[in-house]
Design a protein around this motif. Structure first.
Motif, PDB file in Angstrom:
ATOM      1  N   ARG A 139      44.866  38.923  39.080  1.00  0.00           N
ATOM      2  CA  ARG A 139      45.880  38.446  38.131  1.00  0.00           C
ATOM      3  C   ARG A 139      47.198  39.191  38.353  1.00  0.00           C
ATOM      4  O   ARG A 139      48.269  38.596  38.383  1.00  0.00           O
ATOM      5  N   GLU A 140      47.113  40.503  38.544  1.00  0.00           N
ATOM      6  CA  GLU A 140      48.311  41.324  38.773  1.00  0.00           C
ATOM      7  C   GLU A 140      48.974  41.011  40.114  1.00  0.00           C
ATOM      8  O   GLU A 140      50.188  41.160  40.251  1.00  0.00           O
ATOM      9  N   LEU A 141      48.163  40.618  41.087  1.00  0.00           N
ATOM     10  CA  LEU A 141      48.675  40.383  42.445  1.00  0.00           C
ATOM     11  C   LEU A 141      48.878  38.904  42.760  1.00  0.00           C
ATOM     12  O   LEU A 141      48.984  38.528  43.924  1.00  0.00           O
ATOM     13  N   GLU A 142      48.940  38.079  41.729  1.00  0.00           N
ATOM     14  CA  GLU A 142      49.145  36.654  41.940  1.00  0.00           C
ATOM     15  C   GLU A 142      50.403  36.436  42.779  1.00  0.00           C
ATOM     16  O   GLU A 142      51.434  37.052  42.551  1.00  0.00           O
ATOM     17  N   GLY A 143      50.298  35.605  43.793  1.00  0.00           N
ATOM     18  CA  GLY A 143      51.416  35.329  44.677  1.00  0.00           C
ATOM     19  C   GLY A 143      51.523  36.276  45.859  1.00  0.00           C
ATOM     20  O   GLY A 143      52.399  36.121  46.711  1.00  0.00           O
ATOM     21  N   GLU A 144      50.629  37.271  45.944  1.00  0.00           N
ATOM     22  CA  GLU A 144      50.668  38.256  47.038  1.00  0.00           C
ATOM     23  C   GLU A 144      49.662  37.944  48.144  1.00  0.00           C
ATOM     24  O   GLU A 144      49.522  38.730  49.076  1.00  0.00           O
ATOM     25  N   GLY A 145      48.937  36.839  48.018  1.00  0.00           N
ATOM     26  CA  GLY A 145      47.948  36.502  49.034  1.00  0.00           C
ATOM     27  C   GLY A 145      46.660  37.280  48.888  1.00  0.00           C
ATOM     28  O   GLY A 145      45.949  37.500  49.863  1.00  0.00           O
ATOM     29  N   PHE A 146      46.335  37.694  47.651  1.00  0.00           N
ATOM     30  CA  PHE A 146      45.114  38.444  47.371  1.00  0.00           C
ATOM     31  C   PHE A 146      44.109  37.523  46.693  1.00  0.00           C
ATOM     32  O   PHE A 146      44.456  36.774  45.781  1.00  0.00           O
ATOM     33  N   ALA A 147      42.860  37.564  47.158  1.00  0.00           N
ATOM     34  CA  ALA A 147      41.806  36.735  46.579  1.00  0.00           C
ATOM     35  C   ALA A 147      40.551  37.576  46.381  1.00  0.00           C
ATOM     36  O   ALA A 147      40.398  38.640  46.979  1.00  0.00           O
ATOM     37  N   VAL A 148      39.655  37.074  45.544  1.00  0.00           N
ATOM     38  CA  VAL A 148      38.367  37.719  45.304  1.00  0.00           C
ATOM     39  C   VAL A 148      37.272  36.702  45.607  1.00  0.00           C
ATOM     40  O   VAL A 148      37.283  35.593  45.067  1.00  0.00           O
ATOM     41  N   LEU A 149      36.352  37.083  46.475  1.00  0.00           N
ATOM     42  CA  LEU A 149      35.196  36.261  46.798  1.00  0.00           C
ATOM     43  C   LEU A 149      33.956  37.023  46.341  1.00  0.00           C
ATOM     44  O   LEU A 149      33.645  38.087  46.870  1.00  0.00           O
ATOM     45  N   ALA A 150      33.288  36.516  45.320  1.00  0.00           N
ATOM     46  CA  ALA A 150      32.091  37.151  44.764  1.00  0.00           C
ATOM     47  C   ALA A 150      30.873  36.470  45.362  1.00  0.00           C
ATOM     48  O   ALA A 150      30.585  35.318  45.062  1.00  0.00           O
TER      49      ALA A 150
END
Length: 170
Positions: free
Chosen positions: A77-88
């Motif tokens: 949420r904080e890094l939205e737009g930075e190309g960061f994703a989470v794959l669980a």
């Protein structure tokens, strides 16, 4: 920080922890096929359009895994737009119903169950979950893994430091 040891329902593949995923090795994340909780097929190509992906390996019976997923969600949420994703990636995919109840409900997490052929022990330095690795856009594991549940600010700090590492081709 808290972590769960594998329980009887966790896959046997967790029992043997290898030394993989450290900043010294910078190995590629192995080829994999997972099925998203929404039905989509997910493979190692998931990483290619992102600067950094946090890959959280977890099990449905782990009491600390939802905490780590929530912390990673906050970092995303904080890094939205930075190309960061989470794959669980759920390691005990046969228990998807329980896992969906335990997992964080979020549009920022991609929840998927790994196929039974995937050998998670090759990635993990321990049998404890949650186990979070960071993968760059080239599919290479970067930085040190996060073992156990961490606070959101720790996840954000780790992601920010790794996003500062240049990804070739971008």
């Amino acid at each position: 920080m808290s972590a769960c040891s594998p329980y009887a329902s966790a896959p046997d593949q967790l029992a043997a922890g290898g030394a993989f995923g450290t900043s010294e090795t910078s190995e590629s994340f192995p080829v994999f096929l997972a099925e998203g909780f929404e039905g989509a097929k997910i493979s190692e190509t998931f990483f290619s359009d992102k600067n950094l992906t946090a890959v959280c390996l977890w099990t449905s019976d782990c009491v600390y895994c939802p905490e780590q997923l929530a912390a990673l969600d906050e970092a995303a949420r904080e890094l939205e737009g930075e190309g960061f994703a989470v794959l669980a990636l759920l390691l005990d995919g046969e228990n998807r119903e329980a896992a969906s109840l335990a997992a964080v409900r979020s549009t920022r997490l991609t929840l998927a169950a790994l196929s039974v052929e995937f050998d998670a022990s090759a990635l993990m330095q321990t049998s404890r979950v949650p186990y979070t690795l960071f993968v760059n856009g080239e599919g290479r594991i970067v930085g040190e893994p996060m073992i156990g549940a961490h606070e959101a600010d720790e996840c954000l700090e780790r992601a920010l430091s790794l996003l500062g590492e240049p990804v070739s081709g971008q």
